[in-house]
Design an enzyme around this catalytic site. Structure first.
Site, PDB file in Angstrom:
ATOM      1  N   GLU A  87      10.777  14.858  15.560  1.00 29.90           N
ATOM      2  CA  GLU A  87      11.039  14.817  14.123  1.00 29.90           C
ATOM      3  C   GLU A  87      10.150  15.858  13.443  1.00 29.90           C
ATOM      4  O   GLU A  87       8.926  15.777  13.528  1.00 29.90           O
ATOM      5  CB  GLU A  87      10.706  13.412  13.594  1.00 29.90           C
ATOM      6  CG  GLU A  87      11.083  13.228  12.147  1.00 29.90           C
ATOM      7  CD  GLU A  87      10.844  11.814  11.655  1.00 29.90           C
ATOM      8  OE1 GLU A  87       9.773  11.259  11.930  1.00 29.90           O
ATOM      9  OE2 GLU A  87      11.736  11.277  10.973  1.00 29.90           O
ATOM     10  N   GLU A 131      10.732   0.620   9.977  1.00 31.24           N
ATOM     11  CA  GLU A 131      11.715   1.679   9.709  1.00 31.24           C
ATOM     12  C   GLU A 131      10.993   2.981  10.010  1.00 31.24           C
ATOM     13  O   GLU A 131      10.103   3.385   9.259  1.00 31.24           O
ATOM     14  CB  GLU A 131      12.181   1.579   8.245  1.00 31.24           C
ATOM     15  CG  GLU A 131      13.513   2.263   8.028  1.00 31.24           C
ATOM     16  CD  GLU A 131      13.336   3.680   7.599  1.00 31.24           C
ATOM     17  OE1 GLU A 131      13.307   4.558   8.499  1.00 31.24           O
ATOM     18  OE2 GLU A 131      13.226   3.924   6.394  1.00 31.24           O
ATOM     19  N   LYS A 179       0.839  -1.198   0.000  1.00 29.06           N
ATOM     20  CA  LYS A 179       0.000   0.000   0.000  1.00 29.06           C
ATOM     21  C   LYS A 179       0.881   1.258   0.000  1.00 29.06           C
ATOM     22  O   LYS A 179       1.624   1.507   0.945  1.00 29.06           O
ATOM     23  CB  LYS A 179      -0.915   0.053   1.226  1.00 29.06           C
ATOM     24  CG  LYS A 179      -1.940   1.187   1.080  1.00 29.06           C
ATOM     25  CD  LYS A 179      -2.537   1.638   2.380  1.00 29.06           C
ATOM     26  CE  LYS A 179      -1.752   2.679   3.105  1.00 29.06           C
ATOM     27  NZ  LYS A 179      -1.723   4.015   2.487  1.00 29.06           N
ATOM     28  N   CYS A 224      13.725  10.487   6.741  1.00 29.75           N
ATOM     29  CA  CYS A 224      13.764   9.938   8.104  1.00 29.75           C
ATOM     30  C   CYS A 224      15.162  10.038   8.711  1.00 29.75           C
ATOM     31  O   CYS A 224      15.309  10.192   9.910  1.00 29.75           O
ATOM     32  CB  CYS A 224      13.272   8.504   8.107  1.00 29.75           C
ATOM     33  SG  CYS A 224      14.015   7.519   6.832  1.00 29.75           S
TER      34      CYS A 224
END
Ligand code: NDP
Length: 490
Positions: A400, A269, A195, A303
Site C-alpha cells: 500500500e 479496518e 483518539k 485505504c
C-alpha cells in the site's frame, strides 16, 4: 462549423488556466491550544506534554494539542463508563434526538469544518466541502434513524449496548472516520473514548465543541489527542469493552495481539491494494475519470484506492494515452483553492514513505510517468504518478503506497483479471468497468473484496456496509451491519 479531428486533438491538449479561487478562512477560529474533551468539558489534562499540529501545505503551525497520558486515558474511560449507565437506559428516541442534533450542527458548521479539515490535513477544499463533511453529517443522520429501531433491525433478538468503546482513527478522513466510529456506537447505546490521528486532531476538537453545543450528556463522547502510545493506552484499558480501529495493517495486528484473550470486541479496518479492472468493452472516457478518482482522490491517501489498474491488453494503448492526457490537466497546489484537484501530502513521514516506494518501482524496472507540474516550495507534495511495465512481484504492485501513485498491469481474459486482482494479501475493494451487466456479476462473485464498484469508484454511502477480507481487516462499518459490532444480541 464542425472541428476537424486535428483541431479536436489540439483542443484536448490545452490546459485551461484558472484564476485563483481561495476559500476564505476568516470565519474559522483555530485556537492556539486545545485541551482534552473529557466528561463533557474541555480540560487541561494531566499530561503536560504537548505537540504542534501543522498545515502540511505550508508547514505553518496551526495549534498545540495535548499528548494524553495514562491518567488522562483513565479519566476519559471512567467518564465514559459513568455516562454509560444513563445513556444506555435513555429512551432510544432521545438518543436519536441527540444524534440528529449533532448531524444538524455538522451541517451548520460545515464551512468551518471543511476549512479546518483542509488546513490540518492538506486535502483539497472541494473534497472536504463536498465529500468529507456532508458524509460525516449523513452518517449521524442515518444512525440517528436506527437508534429507536434496533429491535426492528434485529427481529426476535434483544439488542443491548456493550459499554465503553475505545476508537482509534487515521488521518486520511479525520471527521468522516470519527463519524463512522461514533455514530453507530452512540445509536446502539454505547459511550466512547476516541483518539484522532497525531497529524489531524483539529476537526475532532471542533466536534468536541459540537457535542457541547448539542448538550450531549457529559461523558458520552470523550476525545483524547495524542500519538500511537495514547491509542495503545485507550485500546488496552481494562474497562474498554469494544475496540474499533482504522489504520495500517501493522498497527491493527499489534492491537489484535495486545487485546487477545481479554474478551474485548474488535473490528479492524486496515489497508488495501485495490484492483481497478477495465475491460475492452468499457466506455473509455468514463473509465478514465473513474481511474483518476480511484487513485488521485485525496492524494491517494485512501485505504480503498484503486492503486492497481488492470487493463485488458487490447485497449491498453488508447486507454493509457487518454489517462496520461487527463493526468496533465490535474491541478496540484493550494488545498484551499477551490480549483485544486491534488493537495498536499499529509505529513513529511508519509511523503518519505511514498518517495521510498516510488524509488523501489524505478529500481525494480517499472516505467515512470509524471506530467509536467510545478511543486510548491514549502510543504509536502508529490506529483500524480503512473507506472507502466509493472510486474506483480514489484513492491509498487504489492504494498500500500497511500499516495498518488498508480501501477498499471494488463490482462487478456476475465479469469486472468480475477487471478491478478485477488493476488494480494489485502481485500478491501475493487472496481470493474465493462458494458456487460453479466460480466460485472461474474467478476463480483469471484473478487475477494469487501466492496466491488461497477462502472464507478470511491462511492460511499452511510447505508452501505464497508470493510475488508484478509489483511484488510474484519467487521463492517456503515449500514445495519455497522450496528452489529456495538451490540450484544441475545
Ligand atoms: P497508523 O496505523 O500508525 O495510524 C492509525 C492510528 O493508529 C493513528 O491514530 C495512530 O496514532 C494510531 N496508533 C499508532 N500506533 C498505535 C498503537 N500501537 N496502538 C493504538 N493506536 C496506534 O498509520 P500511519 O499513520 O503510521 O500510516 C502508515 C501507513 O498505514 C500508511 O502509509 C498507509 O499505508 C497505512 N494507513 C492506512 C489507513 C487506512 O485507512 N487503511 C489509514 C492510515 C494509514 P498516530 O497518528 O498518533 O501515530
Amino acid at each position: 462549423m464542425a472541428l476537424t479531428k486535428k483541431q479536436t486533438a489540439e483542443l484536448a491538449k490545452q490546459v485551461f488556466e484558472y484564476a485563483p479561487a481561495p476559500e476564505s478562512i476568516d470565519h474559522v477560529k483555530i485556537q492556539p491550544r486545545y485541551g482534552l474533551f473529557i466528561g463533557g468539558r474541555m480540560v487541561e489534562g494531566h499530561s503536560k506534554k504537548r505537540f504542534p499540529t501543522i498545515n502540511p501545505a505550508t508547514e505553518a503551525k496551526l495549534a498545540e494539542v495535548v499528548e494524553a497520558d495514562e491518567v488522562d486515558v483513565d479519566h476519559a474511560v471512567k467518564a465514559a463508563d459513568k455516562a454509560f449507565e444513563t445513556w444506555a437506559r435513555l429512551a432510544p428516541s432521545q438518543r436519536a434526538r441527540y444524534l440528529f442534533r449533532i448531524s444538524r450542527l455538522i451541517q451548520e458548521r460545515s464551512r468551518e469544518l471543511a476549512v479546518v479539515e483542509t488546513m490540518d490535513g492538506g486535502k483539497p477544499i472541494k473534497e472536504s466541502r463536498d465529500v468529507d463533511i456532508p458524509l460525516a453529517a449523513a452518517h449521524f443522520f442515518y444512525y440517528a434513524g436506527w437508534a429507536d429501531k434496533l429491535e426492528w433491525a434485529f427481529p426476535n433478538r434483544k439488542p443491548k449496548p456493550i459499554g465503553v468503546a475505545g476508537q482509534v482513527i487515521p488521518w486520511n478522513f479525520p471527521l468522516l472516520m470519527l463519524a463512522w466510529k461514533i455514530a453507530p456506537a452512540l445509536a446502539a447505546g454505547n459511550t466512547v473514548v476516541l483518539k484522532p490521528a497525531e497529524t489531524t486532531p483539529l476537526s475532532a476538537m471542533v466536534f468536541a465543541e459540537i457535542c457541547m453545543q448539542a448538550e450531549l450528556p457529559p461523558g458520552v463522547v470523550n476525545i483524547l489527542t495524542g500519538a500511537g502510545k495514547t491509542g495503545s493506552l485507550v485500546v488496552t484499558h481494562p474497562d474498554v469493552k469494544k475496540v474499533a480501529f482504522t489504520g495500517s495493517t501493522e498497527v491493527g495486528k499489534l492491537i489484535q495481539r495486545a487485546i487477545a484473550g481479554t474478551g474485548k470486541r474488535l473490528t479492524l479496518e486496515l489497508g488495501g491494494k485495490a484492483a481497478n479492472i477495465v475491460f475492452e468493452d468499457a466506455p473509455l472516457d468514463q473509465a478514465v475519470e473513474g481511474i483518476i478518482n480511484g487513485i488521485y482522490f485525496n492524494q491517494g491517501h485512501v485505504c480503498c484506492a484503486g492503486s492497481r489498474l488492470l487493463v485488458q491488453e487490447s485497449i491498453a494503448e488508447p486507454l493509457l494515452e487518454k489517462l496520461k492526457r487527463r493526468l496533465s490537466t490535474l491541478r496540484l497546489g493550494d488545498p484551499l483553492d477551490k480549483n485544486t484537484d491534488i493537495g498536499a501530502i499529509n505529513s513529511k513521514a508519509q511523503l518519505e514513505r511514498i518517495e521510498g516506494l516510488v524509488e523501489s518501482g524505478i529500481e525494480e524496472g517499472a516505467e515512470l510517468y509524471q506530467p509536467d507540474c510545478v511543486l510548491p516550495e514549502r510543504g509536502f507534495w508529490f506529483p500524480p504518478t503512473l507506472f507502466t511495465n509493472v510486474s506483480q512481484s514489484y513492491r509498487i504492485a504489492r504494498e500500500e503506497i497511500f499516495g498518488p501513485v498508480l501501477s498499471v498491469l494488463t490482462f487478456r481474459t476475465p479469469n486472468e483479471a480475477v487471478e491478478k486482482a485477488n493476488n494480494t494479501p489485502y481485500g478491501l475493494s475493487a472496481g470493474v468497468w465493462t458494458d456487460k451487466g453479466s460480466r460485472i456479476l461474474w467478476m463480483a462473485e469471484r473478487m475477494r473484496a469487501g466492496v466491488v464498484w461497477a462502472n464507478t469508484f470511491n462511492r460511499f454511502d452511510p447505508t452501505s456496509p464497508f470493510g475488508g477480507y484478509k489483511e484488510s481487516g474484519f467487521g463492517r462499518e456503515g449500514g445495519v451491519h455497522g450496528l452489529l459490532p456495538y451490540l450484544e444480541l441475545n
